[in-house]
Design a protein around this motif. Structure first.
Motif, short mmCIF file in Angstrom:
data_model
loop_
_atom_site.label_atom_id
_atom_site.label_comp_id
_atom_site.label_asym_id
_atom_site.label_seq_id
_atom_site.Cartn_x
_atom_site.Cartn_y
_atom_site.Cartn_z
N LEU A 266 0.85 -1.21 0.00
CA LEU A 266 0.00 0.00 0.00
C LEU A 266 0.88 1.25 0.00
O LEU A 266 1.76 1.39 0.85
N ASP A 267 0.61 2.13 -0.93
CA ASP A 267 1.41 3.34 -1.02
C ASP A 267 0.49 4.56 -1.17
O ASP A 267 -0.27 4.61 -2.14
N PRO A 268 0.49 5.50 -0.23
CA PRO A 268 1.31 5.53 0.98
C PRO A 268 0.81 4.53 2.02
O PRO A 268 -0.30 4.00 1.88
N ALA A 269 1.62 4.31 3.05
CA ALA A 269 1.19 3.40 4.13
C ALA A 269 -0.05 3.99 4.81
O ALA A 269 -0.13 5.20 5.00
N PRO A 270 -1.02 3.15 5.15
CA PRO A 270 -2.19 3.68 5.86
C PRO A 270 -1.81 4.00 7.30
O PRO A 270 -0.78 3.53 7.80
N ALA A 271 -2.65 4.79 7.98
CA ALA A 271 -2.38 5.07 9.40
C ALA A 271 -2.71 3.85 10.25
O ALA A 271 -2.14 3.66 11.32
N GLY A 272 -3.66 3.05 9.76
CA GLY A 272 -4.07 1.90 10.56
C GLY A 272 -4.59 0.78 9.71
O GLY A 272 -4.77 0.92 8.49
N VAL A 273 -4.84 -0.36 10.37
CA VAL A 273 -5.43 -1.50 9.69
C VAL A 273 -6.35 -2.23 10.67
O VAL A 273 -6.05 -2.29 11.86
N ILE A 274 -7.47 -2.71 10.14
CA ILE A 274 -8.36 -3.55 10.96
C ILE A 274 -8.13 -5.00 10.54
O ILE A 274 -8.27 -5.34 9.36
N ILE A 275 -7.76 -5.82 11.51
CA ILE A 275 -7.53 -7.25 11.25
C ILE A 275 -8.68 -8.02 11.90
O ILE A 275 -9.06 -7.73 13.05
N ALA A 276 -9.23 -9.01 11.17
CA ALA A 276 -10.31 -9.82 11.74
C ALA A 276 -10.00 -11.28 11.47
O ALA A 276 -9.92 -11.70 10.32
N SER A 277 -9.80 -12.05 12.54
CA SER A 277 -9.48 -13.47 12.39
C SER A 277 -9.92 -14.21 13.65
O SER A 277 -9.42 -13.89 14.72
N PRO A 278 -10.88 -15.17 13.53
CA PRO A 278 -11.66 -15.55 12.36
C PRO A 278 -12.48 -14.37 11.86
O PRO A 278 -12.90 -13.52 12.65
N ALA A 279 -12.70 -14.38 10.54
CA ALA A 279 -13.33 -13.22 9.91
C ALA A 279 -14.82 -13.44 9.71
O ALA A 279 -15.30 -14.55 9.64
N ASN A 280 -15.51 -12.35 9.61
CA ASN A 280 -16.89 -12.32 9.17
C ASN A 280 -16.85 -11.61 7.82
O ASN A 280 -16.31 -10.49 7.76
N PRO A 281 -17.32 -12.15 6.72
CA PRO A 281 -18.29 -13.23 6.55
C PRO A 281 -17.73 -14.61 6.24
O PRO A 281 -18.52 -15.51 5.91
N THR A 282 -16.42 -14.82 6.31
CA THR A 282 -15.87 -16.07 5.76
C THR A 282 -15.55 -17.12 6.82
O THR A 282 -15.43 -18.30 6.50
N GLY A 283 -15.33 -16.70 8.05
CA GLY A 283 -14.92 -17.63 9.10
C GLY A 283 -13.48 -18.09 8.97
O GLY A 283 -13.02 -18.94 9.73
N THR A 284 -12.73 -17.53 8.01
CA THR A 284 -11.35 -18.01 7.84
C THR A 284 -10.42 -17.34 8.86
O THR A 284 -10.66 -16.22 9.31
N ILE A 285 -9.38 -18.10 9.23
CA ILE A 285 -8.41 -17.64 10.24
C ILE A 285 -7.11 -17.28 9.53
O ILE A 285 -6.66 -18.00 8.64
N ILE A 286 -6.49 -16.18 9.94
CA ILE A 286 -5.17 -15.82 9.40
C ILE A 286 -4.14 -16.69 10.13
O ILE A 286 -4.08 -16.67 11.37
N PRO A 287 -3.34 -17.48 9.37
CA PRO A 287 -2.37 -18.37 10.05
C PRO A 287 -1.38 -17.57 10.90
O PRO A 287 -1.11 -16.40 10.62
N LYS A 288 -0.83 -18.26 11.90
CA LYS A 288 0.07 -17.63 12.88
C LYS A 288 1.22 -16.87 12.18
O LYS A 288 1.50 -15.72 12.51
#
Ligand SMILES: Cc1ncc(COP(=O)(O)O)c(C=O)c1O
Length: 377
Positions: free
Chosen positions: A151-173
């Motif tokens: 991402l350019d420029p870098a964002p000020a923040g990020v929202i991470i969701a794990s497990p996620a809605n709507p997919t239920g997938t988990i971001i691996p460790k």
């Protein structure tokens, strides 16, 4: 301050479901992500006692904050001072407080698309700029470290969701650790929504806090703890940041409901009952994953957690809202249209919630099988 907020279309589907029910139809509610079970028995017993014995004024329970701190130790091996925990009326105000306290108006905040509709809407309502990153089947619909680095420029923040809605997938460790690394290097503030922790079928989800000690973490009693209507959650902030959301909270919301806090303390020890719900969801997930390919719904990411299945219906429609309404009218099975979660691709996705009883999942599959078959499934 007025922002353009997108409607939550699943609510429209739900209204239609209730209308049909009032006319005598039998409805199976798979449109909302909420447990159909009530609060654990031990929580209800405590609540009954408190009702009869306490005046219940404004209050934030020190015992509950200490118990939540212990939860971080038991679940993730992390030491968290109770003073870093702010009790809120659910994850929704915790999200609002995290965003208000961490960002300035106009800041860009990255998030995955598809994602929970309130992320985009809350950002917009606060004058923040959502930077939606399209996440496809190749990353199981999850945001990656590489996408954040690019991402350019870098964002000020990020929202991470794990497990996620709507997919239920988990971001691996390893990927969570890599995301934390990119955010550290690029000074991106992390807000991690961990509301579905406790509901996993493959591997337990890791907390972002394990990799980014300065992340703002939100959680709730609405999902694993089966207390959605009690309106209770929390925000965990770094010690030097915690006073800021606390000051906002005391002005905007005062305190969360006392009754819910008493009950939640008991709920945190009702592990056998709550894990029993997870066993039901696990069985429901298996039934859905077995059945959906037979209905022609082969393009699905098997959920690792939460209680959702995100299904691609591109071969059937590009109007997921009309599709959900027709499915509901014809079969009584209510689902959520993809446009709630993905304004770009969501026209050809629907979300099933399997947070219902196994008998309801079986009945829903019995009803929708011929419906999909008639459409070439
Ligand atoms: C990902 C996610 N975050 C937050 C919430 C808000 O939950 P609550 O305010 O009930 O804690 C929800 C509700 O469905 C959700 O799915």
């Amino acid at each position: 301050m007025r922002a353009e907020i997108d409607p939550f279309h699943a609510i429209g589907v739900s209204h239609l479901a209730h209308e049909l029910k009032a006319k005598g139809a039998s409805i199976i509610h798979m449109e909302f992500g909420q447990p159909s079970t009530g609060a654990p028995a031990a929580a209800l017993a405590v609540a009954h006692g408190v009702l009869d014995s306490e005046a219940m004024g404004y209050w934030e329970s020190p015992q509950l904050r200490a118990r939540i701190a212990r939860y971080y130790h038991e679940r993730y091996g992390l030491e968290v001072a109770p003073g870093r925990i702010l009790l809120t009326c659910g994850a929704s105000p915790a999200l609002l407080l995290a965003l208000i306290s961490a960002f300035e108006p106009g800041d860009r905040v990255a998030l995955a698309r598809p994602g929970y509709v309130a992320y985009r809407n809350t950002l917009k309502a606060l004058g923040l700029v959502p930077v939606e990153i399209g996440c496809g089947a190749e990353s199981r619909f999850n945001l990656t470290a590489a996408q954040l680095a690019a991402l350019d420029p870098a964002p000020a923040g990020v929202i991470i969701a794990s497990p996620a809605n709507p997919t239920g997938t988990i971001i691996p460790k390893a990927e969570l650790a890599a995301i934390a690394g990119v955010c550290r290097e690029r000074a991106v503030r992390i807000v991690s929504d961990e509301i579905y922790h406790g509901l996993s079928y493959v591997e337990p989800a890791h907390s972002m806090l394990e990799f980014a000690p300065d992340a703002l973490v939100i959680n709730s009693f609405s999902k694993y703890f089966s207390m959605a209507g009690w309106r209770l959650g929390w925000l965990l902030s770094p010690a030097d940041h915690a006073p800021i959301p606390r000051t906002y909270a005391s002005n905007l919301f005062l305190t969360p409901p006392s009754l819910a806090q008493h009950a939640a303390l008991a709920a945190m020890d009702a592990t056998d009952e709550l894990d029993g719900h997870v066993a039901v969801y696990r069985r429901n997930r298996e039934l859905m994953l077995e059945a959906l390919p037979r209905l022609g719904l082969r393009s699905i990411a098997p959920p690792d957690g939460a209680f959702y299945i995100w299904a691609d219906i591109a071969h059937l429609t590009d109007d997921s809202l009309a599709f959900c309404k027709q499915l509901l009218r014809d079969t009584g099975v209510a689902t959520a249209p993809g446009i709630d979660f993905d304004p770009v691709e969501g026209g050809h996705f629907i979300r099933f919630s399997f947070a219902v009883s196994t008998a309801e999942v079986e009945e829903a599959l019995r009803r929708i099988t011929p419906w999909f078959a008639a459409r070439g499934g």
